[in-house]
Enzyme design. Structure first.
Site, PDB file in Angstrom:
ATOM      1  N   GLY A 231       3.201   5.764   8.596  1.00 18.13           N
ATOM      2  CA  GLY A 231       3.087   6.902   7.699  1.00 18.13           C
ATOM      3  C   GLY A 231       4.357   7.274   6.967  1.00 18.13           C
ATOM      4  N   GLU A 265       4.792   2.136  14.071  1.00 19.37           N
ATOM      5  CA  GLU A 265       4.140   0.989  13.419  1.00 19.37           C
ATOM      6  C   GLU A 265       3.937   1.245  11.930  1.00 19.37           C
ATOM      7  OE1 GLU A 265       0.616   0.602  15.920  1.00 19.37           O
ATOM      8  OE2 GLU A 265      -0.408   2.124  14.744  1.00 19.37           O
ATOM      9  N   GLY A 267       3.812   0.475   7.887  1.00 15.65           N
ATOM     10  CA  GLY A 267       3.478  -0.645   7.011  1.00 15.65           C
ATOM     11  C   GLY A 267       4.116  -0.439   5.643  1.00 15.65           C
ATOM     12  N   ARG A 268       3.699   0.641   4.990  1.00 14.86           N
ATOM     13  CA  ARG A 268       4.115   0.893   3.614  1.00 14.86           C
ATOM     14  C   ARG A 268       5.635   0.843   3.426  1.00 14.86           C
ATOM     15  NH1 ARG A 268       1.072   3.471   0.134  1.00 14.86           N
ATOM     16  NH2 ARG A 268      -0.104   4.389   1.847  1.00 14.86           N
ATOM     17  N   CYS A 343     -13.092  -4.689 -18.055  1.00 17.93           N
ATOM     18  CA  CYS A 343     -13.905  -3.964 -19.037  1.00 17.93           C
ATOM     19  C   CYS A 343     -14.271  -2.589 -18.504  1.00 17.93           C
ATOM     20  CB  CYS A 343     -15.157  -4.762 -19.351  1.00 17.93           C
ATOM     21  SG  CYS A 343     -14.783  -6.451 -19.799  1.00 17.93           S
ATOM     22  N   TYR A 372       0.121  -2.335   0.075  1.00 17.73           N
ATOM     23  CA  TYR A 372      -1.161  -1.828  -0.443  1.00 17.73           C
ATOM     24  C   TYR A 372      -1.305  -2.135  -1.942  1.00 17.73           C
ATOM     25  CZ  TYR A 372      -0.865   0.586   4.009  1.00 17.73           C
ATOM     26  OH  TYR A 372      -0.724   0.869   5.340  1.00 17.73           O
TER      27      TYR A 372
END
Ligand SMILES: *Cc1c(COP(=O)(O)O)cnc(C)c1O
Length: 392
Positions: A231, A265, A267-268, A343, A372
Site C-alpha cells: 500500500g 509486501e 508492489g506498487r 475506438c 499496474y
C-alpha cells in the site's frame, strides 16, 4: 520528467511505430534498497507480484527481496520459476488446485475465510504435502473493525470481500485449531492501496502490531508473524512522494514480541518507477477546439490512468525520422490530449498537457508505468499488436 539514457536508447532502437514498455533493473534494485532502509531491522520484505509479473522483473525481486507474495496459481508458477526464497499465497477465491499447489510449493497461506480454511485442510487430506513436512503455516487475513488508512482503495474497516471480519476471528481460530495439518502463525492485515502519507502508514503499522499481540493473547494464537501488507503509494499526477524517511522515523524503536516477524509486501512502490511506457504519435488533429495526439498504443496497454481517472504526465522524445514526401504535422506551445488507438472516447492517457513542440512521429514516454500498467490492462480489446516488453 528526465528520461534515463538507458530508456532513451531502448526506445530509439525499438521497431517503429514505437510501442514499448521498458523496465529498468537498476531502478528495481534501487527501490528495494530504499524501502529496506526504511523498515525496521529484521522485518521481512516480500514483493507483491500482481503489480508487475514480467518474468524478468519477478526474477529481480526474487533475488533482492526476502520473497514474493502471489495471489493466483499463475503468479505462484512465476514465483517458483523465479526461484523465490519465500512465497506467500494470498487473495480471495483460491481454488482447490491453487491451494494444493501453494502447499506443495512451501508457501505460507494467507487464508481469507473459514470456508477456505476448511478446503485447505481437505486438500491436505487429499495428499497435498508441505515440503518441509509438518503443518502448513497459515496467517488469517483480518478485516479489522478499525485500522483503516486513506489511499486509493480501502480493504479493511469497511465492507469488502477481503479477510475474516474481526468479530468472527474467534470462530476462525477455533476452526484452525480443529483443522488437521494447519498451523495458525499470525495475521495478515493488508489495509490500503496507494497511501501517500508515510507518517500515517507508520502509525498504522505500529497499531497493527499492537492489535496483533492483543488479538493473539485473546484468542490463544502462538503469534509468529504480523503481515501488514503493502500500500505504499505513488503520486502519478502530482509531485507528492511517499516519504521513506518519515516511514523510517515513524517505525524507529518498534518492538515486536520475541520470535515474531513483521512482514511487508508492497508492489506498487517497488515497481512503479522502474517502468516506462513509450508510444509513437501516429496523428495530430484538432476537433471542437482540442488538440489530440493519437498514439500507437493506449489504455489497452496502460489502463491505470483510465481506471483511476487521472491524467498521466508524459515526456516528449523527439524523433527526427520522417520518411514521407509531405510536410510533417506539428503543434507548438499548445495543450494536447494523449489518446490511444482504440475506438472509444475513453482511451485517454493524458488530458491537456502543454507541449513546447510535438510532431507526428515523436514518441511520448510515460514514466512511473512499472506497476499496474501492462498487467492490469485489457490487451485483447481491438486486437492491436502488443507492445514490446524490454528490460534494460
Ligand atoms: C495488492 C496487494 C498488495 C500490494 O499492494 P500495493 O498497493 O501494490 O503495495 C499486497 N498485499 C495484498 C494482499 C494485496 O492484495
Amino acid at each position: 520528467m528526465t528520461l534515463p539514457a538507458s530508456v532513451v536508447a531502448a526506445v530509439r532502437t525499438a521497431s517503429t511505430p514505437v510501442c514499448a514498455y521498458v523496465y529498468q533493473r537498476q531502478a528495481l534494485a534501487a527501490a528495494v534498497a530504499a524501502v529496506r532502509e526504511a523498515l525496521p531491522a529484521g522485518a521481512g520484505l516480500l514483493y507483491a507480484v500482481k503489480a508487475n509479473g514480467h518474468p524478468e522483473v519477478v526474477a529481480q525481486f526474487a533475488g533482492r527481496c526476502d520473497g514474493l507474495e502471489v495471489a493466483s496459481g499463475g503468479e505462484l508458477a512465476l514465483a517458483v520459476a523465479a526461484g523465490a526464497r519465500r512465497v506467500a499465497f494470498g487473495g480471495p477465491g483460491k481454488t482447490d488446485d491453487e491451494l494444493a499447489a501453494a502447499v506443495r510449493a512451501g508457501a505460507v497461506l494467507h487464508v481469507e475465510s473459514v470456508g477456505e480454511l476448511r478446503r485447505l485442510a481437505w486438500t491436505l487430506g487429499q495428499g497435498a504435502r508441505w515440503p518441509g513436512g509438518g503443518r502448513v503455516p497459515v496467517a488469517v487475513r483480518v478485516n479489522r473493525a478499525g485500522g483503516a488508512l486513506t489511499g486509493s482503495h480501502q480493504m479493511t474497516g469497511a465492507a469488502t470481500p477481503f479477510g475474516v471480519d474481526e468479530a468472527q476471528l474467534g470462530e476462525f481460530v477455533t476452526a484452525a485449531g480443529l483443522a488437521p495439518g494447519v498451523r495458525l502463525v499470525g495475521f495478515h492485515l493488508h489495509a490500503v492501496s496507494n497511501s501517500l502519507d508515510a507518517k500515517a502508514y507508520a502509525a498504522f503499522v505500529r497499531e497493527a502490531v499492537a492489535w496483533a499481540g492483543a488479538a493473539a493473547g485473546q484468542h490463544g494464537v502462538d503469534l509468529r508473524m504480523v503481515n501488514v501488507g503493502g500500500g505504499l503509494g505513488v503520486d502519478y499526477a502530482g509531485g507528492e512522494r511517499f516519504d521513506l524517511g518519515a516511514l523510517r522515523v515513524g517505525l524507529a524503536g518498534l518492538e515486536l514480541p520475541p520470535g515474531v516477524e513483521l512482514v511487508f509486501e508492497p508492489g506498487r512502490f517497488l515497481a512503479a518507477d522502474a517502468g516506462w511506457y513509450a508510444a509513437q504519435v501516429l496523428d495530430l488533429k484538432r476537433t471542437h477546439g482540442r488538440w489530440f495526439a493519437v498514439l500507437r498504443g493506449g489504455t489497452h496497454h496502460f489502463r491505470l490512468p483510465a481506471a483511476w481517472g487521472y491524467s498521466h504526465p508524459f515526456t516528449v522524445l523527439p524523433v527526427d525520422r520522417w520518411p514521407y514526401p509531405f510536410a510533417r504535422p506539428q503543434v507548438v506551445g499548445v495543450e494536447v490530449d494523449a489518446v490511444g488507438e482504440l475506438c472509444t472516447p475513453r482511451d485517454v492517457l493524458t488530458r491537456g498537457q502543454r507541449v513546447d513542440r510535438l510532431r507526428v512521429g515523436d514518441v511520448l514516454v510515460f514514466g512511473r508505468a512499472g506497476a499496474y500498467g501492462w498487467d492490469i490492462s485489457h490487451h485483447e480489446f481491438l486486437r492491436h499488436p502488443k507492445p514490446a516488453l524490454i528490460v534494460v
